[in-house]
Design a protein around this motif. Sequence first.
Motif, mmCIF file in Angstrom:
data_model
loop_
_atom_site.group_PDB
_atom_site.id
_atom_site.type_symbol
_atom_site.label_atom_id
_atom_site.label_comp_id
_atom_site.label_asym_id
_atom_site.label_seq_id
_atom_site.Cartn_x
_atom_site.Cartn_y
_atom_site.Cartn_z
ATOM 1 N N CYS A 160 53.086 -30.739 54.027
ATOM 2 C CA CYS A 160 52.014 -31.184 54.926
ATOM 3 C C CYS A 160 51.421 -30.029 55.717
ATOM 4 N N GLY A 161 52.238 -29.025 56.002
ATOM 5 C CA GLY A 161 51.736 -27.848 56.714
ATOM 6 C C GLY A 161 51.548 -28.095 58.190
ATOM 7 N N ASN A 162 50.482 -28.770 58.573
ATOM 8 C CA ASN A 162 50.157 -29.008 59.971
ATOM 9 C C ASN A 162 51.033 -30.117 60.541
ATOM 10 N N ALA A 163 51.762 -29.815 61.621
ATOM 11 C CA ALA A 163 52.687 -30.787 62.214
ATOM 12 C C ALA A 163 51.948 -31.990 62.786
ATOM 13 N N ASN A 164 50.756 -31.768 63.332
ATOM 14 C CA ASN A 164 49.990 -32.887 63.891
ATOM 15 C C ASN A 164 49.557 -33.856 62.784
ATOM 16 N N TYR A 165 49.117 -33.301 61.667
ATOM 17 C CA TYR A 165 48.733 -34.146 60.541
ATOM 18 C C TYR A 165 49.942 -34.904 60.006
ATOM 19 N N PHE A 166 51.089 -34.208 59.922
ATOM 20 C CA PHE A 166 52.313 -34.856 59.449
ATOM 21 C C PHE A 166 52.689 -36.032 60.361
ATOM 22 N N THR A 167 52.614 -35.831 61.671
ATOM 23 C CA THR A 167 52.963 -36.906 62.613
ATOM 24 C C THR A 167 52.047 -38.110 62.420
ATOM 25 N N LYS A 168 50.758 -37.841 62.259
ATOM 26 C CA LYS A 168 49.798 -38.933 62.042
ATOM 27 C C LYS A 168 50.104 -39.671 60.738
ATOM 28 N N LEU A 169 50.426 -38.907 59.681
ATOM 29 C CA LEU A 169 50.725 -39.507 58.388
ATOM 30 C C LEU A 169 52.025 -40.315 58.460
ATOM 31 N N TYR A 170 53.018 -39.790 59.153
ATOM 32 C CA TYR A 170 54.298 -40.481 59.283
ATOM 33 C C TYR A 170 54.106 -41.819 60.003
ATOM 34 N N LYS A 171 53.323 -41.814 61.064
ATOM 35 C CA LYS A 171 53.070 -43.050 61.819
ATOM 36 C C LYS A 171 52.325 -44.075 60.972
#
Length: 297
Positions: free
Chosen positions: A269-280
């Motif tokens: 995912c690379g970007n932690a913010n994008y990962f958090t959004k995707l995880y949610k």
Amino acid sequence: MTYPQDLMEQTPRWDNSYPIWFYRNRPANASKDANILYLHWHEHFEIIDMQYGKALFLIDSQPYEVEAGDLLFVPSGALHVGYSTADEEMEYVAIVFNAALLRVVPPDLVYERHILPFLDGRAHIPVKLLANDELAAPYRNLIRESTTEFEQKQPAYELVIKHNFQLLFTRLSRQFLADKFAAKPAPKRHSESFKPLIQYLESHIAEPLTVEKAARMVNLNPYHFCKTFKRLTGRTFIDYINWLRIQEADRLLRETEWTVSEISERIGCGNANYFTKLYKKYKQYPPSEARRRLSSP
């Protein structure tokens, strides 16, 4: 539930002389559209006995909606995946067994005529038998008695189960054998060609893969690839990749002490913010909550 990295499920925990295993599944997250059975295939046969709840199973791209009491017979080699269709609790029993369980040595003529055709692929059982079908009741009784025997493990339970499955296929032969010999099995060229691709996806989740490149791997143009992929898996290509990454992230959150940024990088995912959004999006709560839930009593 666990989510193995390889699409082809490995042989279960059985002795080859007694190749059968029963899995009672109670998905913790059985909300509508939640995945309750990971996409996989195996060379074994499988029976799904729906205990309660409602679900949609895709078996070689064909959808089957099931509820309490319904039975599904998954052919050897079929790609299959399952999703909840309601916001309610669910339970089903998956029975995986090898054809060797039913083989007779040496084979006799009656066995060769009535049971062997199901084992070597010349005859096929209907995939779905409804709960309200009176003709299915004897099959369900044999399957559920066998499940109880397996779970309780009383003396000689193995013989009871083997006897029940011999009787099960004998009765199925009486009802379905003649019709199924007349019908030819549906072609599986798409499901067969997609198996190596999805196995590749599951073992290379951090690597980027475009629709165009994936389509070339199965010799389809991108348009037909996307339509076929959705039929086989119940998800779009991008959705399936994201879902795989979140399943792996969930495992890493539970089993390692890596930071969210490290896990994000690990799954591609690379970007932690994008990962958090995707995880949610997939779990309905952030990654930090996953670890809090794990540590709470």
